[in-house]
Scaffold this active site. Structure first.
Site, PDB file in Angstrom:
ATOM      1  N   MET A 192       0.826  -1.206   0.000  1.00  0.00           N
ATOM      2  CA  MET A 192       0.000   0.000   0.000  1.00  0.00           C
ATOM      3  C   MET A 192       0.864   1.260   0.000  1.00  0.00           C
ATOM      4  SD  MET A 192      -2.848   1.659   0.122  1.00  0.00           S
ATOM      5  CE  MET A 192      -4.090   0.386   0.352  1.00  0.00           C
ATOM      6  N   LYS A 273      11.884  -2.433  -5.842  1.00  0.00           N
ATOM      7  CA  LYS A 273      10.674  -3.253  -5.894  1.00  0.00           C
ATOM      8  C   LYS A 273      10.974  -4.690  -5.458  1.00  0.00           C
ATOM      9  CE  LYS A 273       7.568  -0.320  -7.418  1.00  0.00           C
ATOM     10  NZ  LYS A 273       7.007  -0.407  -8.767  1.00  0.00           N
ATOM     11  N   GLY A 295      -0.225  -2.958  -7.014  1.00  0.00           N
ATOM     12  CA  GLY A 295      -1.004  -2.146  -7.945  1.00  0.00           C
ATOM     13  C   GLY A 295      -0.288  -1.932  -9.261  1.00  0.00           C
ATOM     14  N   GLN A 304       7.785  -1.426 -14.555  1.00  0.00           N
ATOM     15  CA  GLN A 304       6.624  -2.292 -14.770  1.00  0.00           C
ATOM     16  C   GLN A 304       6.510  -2.787 -16.209  1.00  0.00           C
ATOM     17  OE1 GLN A 304       3.085  -0.386 -13.127  1.00  0.00           O
ATOM     18  NE2 GLN A 304       4.208   0.234 -11.297  1.00  0.00           N
ATOM     19  N   CYS A 458     -10.639  18.814  10.909  1.00  0.00           N
ATOM     20  CA  CYS A 458     -11.400  17.783  10.204  1.00  0.00           C
ATOM     21  C   CYS A 458     -12.032  16.888  11.264  1.00  0.00           C
ATOM     22  CB  CYS A 458     -10.515  16.977   9.257  1.00  0.00           C
ATOM     23  SG  CYS A 458      -9.180  16.094  10.095  1.00  0.00           S
TER      24      CYS A 458
END
Length: 486
Positions: A192, A273, A295, A304, A458
């Site tokens: 993530m 990676k 992703g 990629q 917030c």
């Protein structure tokens, strides 16, 4: 329609089509899991919500005050094909009872339109479904202005279900998330970053029934860590709140430093990676998770390309899934918009720890092995050893600890508060309040008086820490605090 006379409202859940074509054992297991998931979700809303399971549907009877929040949760629960919203009326024993009640709630809908009544019946009544359709249709036709009955191409279809003496008037139909019930397809670990790709990939894995845990590699940005925790929590709360998930943070600053020492510039991106995948594999093995999800999309960036993805895969023995492999960026952004992560991704600070010089687009297997042999893996082992694991429902609790901005609980009259929430409403306070949504803050903040101090507000303080930290780190502003009421 006088809704005050309705004490409860019913939701009828129709299962995802692929569930219904499974074998009996698999179908039963999936329906049972969906029932368990919906029980947990509804209990979190109200213990007054009653669930009932059938072979082809699940019904939930909900007090009116919880209808809106339950509907939203049902539409974001995997395994559901359709959500039918129904008015439930008890003690319907005669056709006269039924026709009056249906007309009360549905008669106004047929004004200047054609209509048809469709009914299903369960029980030992002395009338048939066709009798319900004819009686109700005739009564509504006689008591409301319309363009008449049309059995084939009606503008309005009034759907009724009578179960013994319980009448269900179907008022609305929604299409659900689809997919398989969460928890039926195992567990996966999602890399993530908080951007478009990783959030959409995580959503797609949840939709397919996978318990999706998150792993975040911190490349040195406090604001980035806050932002990733926020969007991971959002995904869990919206699509996976029926299950406990983990959020793992691994500091990769030292790993990046070692890459600069040991790796040739053109191979830095591929090696980064590979090292992330190797670290994720270690964590997945420790947590007994079967696969990793990323992703990555073929040819989106230099690391990629098909060859480079193969070089990255070779670093791991664990299964790696890439649901976005053949999606274009616009397609990915469309999904992010639909699921609500677009605004997070657009406002996410970019932290790129390694920018390769003339990055290789078709790396050599031999060269990658040479680069890998030159790297000091004790640094990677140490990073994994020091990982931090939290339950996803707790990650927001430590955001203010992660952030370095001062938190103010009580306001003074001369304070200036910036309400950065996305909603149109503005918080009312006994001081000056500006409305700047978080996605416009970077652009608009530079227009404000730099001699004054501003307090960001917030709902939970997370967005305030994230964007305040970003303004501090990237733009050098020091006149920012966070307002968090007691």
């Amino acid at each position: 329609m006088d809704e005050k006379s309705i004490k409860t409202q019913k939701f009828i859940i129709k299962f995802f089509t692929e569930i219904m074509i499974k074998g009996d054992r698999a179908k039963k297991q999936m329906i049972n899991q969906l029932f368990v998931n919906l029980t947990k979700i509804s209990d979190d809303i109200s213990k007054q919500i009653v669930l009932k399971k059938f072979f082809d549907k699940i019904e939930l009877v909900c007090p009116l005050e919880f209808v809106d929040i339950l509907r939203e949760k049902l539409l974001c629960t995997s395994g559901i094909e359709q959500v039918l919203e129904a008015i439930q009326i008890d003690n319907m024993h005669t056709l006269d009872d039924i026709k009056v009640e249906v007309n009360k709630y549905m008669g106004h809908l047929i004004k200047d339109k054609t209509f048809v009544v469709r009914a299903k019946r369960v029980g030992t009544q002395d009338f048939k479904s066709t009798n319900i359709e004819q009686t109700v249709g005739g009564y509504i036709l006689a008591n409301n202005p319309s363009n008449g009955v049309d059995l084939r191409n009606a503008d309005i279809t009034i759907n009724l279900e009578l179960e013994h003496s319980k009448l269900n008037i179907i008022t609305k139909k929604y299409y659900g998330m689809g997919g398989f019930p969460l928890g039926t397809q195992g567990e996966i670990l999602s890399l993530m970053s908080g951007g478009f790709d990783s959030t959409v990939a995580s959503y797609l894995s949840m939709k397919r029934g996978l318990k999706t845990h998150f792993i975040f590699f911190n490349l040195g940005g406090t604001a980035h860590e806050i932002g990733v925790k926020q969007v991971a929590w959002y995904l869990w709360n919206k699509f996976s709140s029926s299950h406990k998930l983990n959020f793992i943070t691994i500091s990769f600053e030292n790993v990046v430093e070692q890459i600069f020492k040991d790796v040739s510039p053109s191979y830095m991106g591929v090696m980064l990676k590979r090292l992330m995948i190797q670290a994720a594999q270690k964590v997945a093995s420790e947590l007994k998770i079967d696969a990793i999800i990323t992703g990555e999309s073929v040819a989106q960036v230099s690391s990629q390309t098909l060859r480079n993805l193969r070089l990255i895969d070779d670093a791991s023995e664990t299964l790696i899934l890439r649901p976005l492999a053949f999606m274009s960026k616009p397609e990915i952004i469309d999904i992010a918009t639909k699921i609500g992560t677009k605004k997070f991704a657009e406002a996410m600070p970019e932290y790129c720890g390694v920018i390769s010089q003339n990055p290789v687009t078709a790396g050599s297997f031999d060269r990658v092995e040479k680069e890998a042999r030159a790297f000091d893996y004790t640094v990677l082992d140490e990073a994994v050893k020091n990982m931090k694991l939290k339950s996803i429902d707790e990650v927001l609790d430590d955001v203010c600890e992660v952030g370095t901005l001062e938190v103010v609980n009580n306001l003074l009259k001369n304070d200036i508060v910036i309400d950065i929430r996305q909603s149109d409403d503005i918080i009312k306070l006994d001081c000056e309040v500006l409305k700047i949504p978080f996605y416009s803050l970077k652009k608009e903040f530079k227009k404000l008086d730099k001699e004054k101090t501003y307090l960001l507000y917030c709902d939970k303080g997370v967005l305030s820490q994230l964007h305040g930290q970003y303004l501090k780190d990237e733009a050098g502003y020091t006149n920012i605090k966070v307002y968090r009421p007691n």
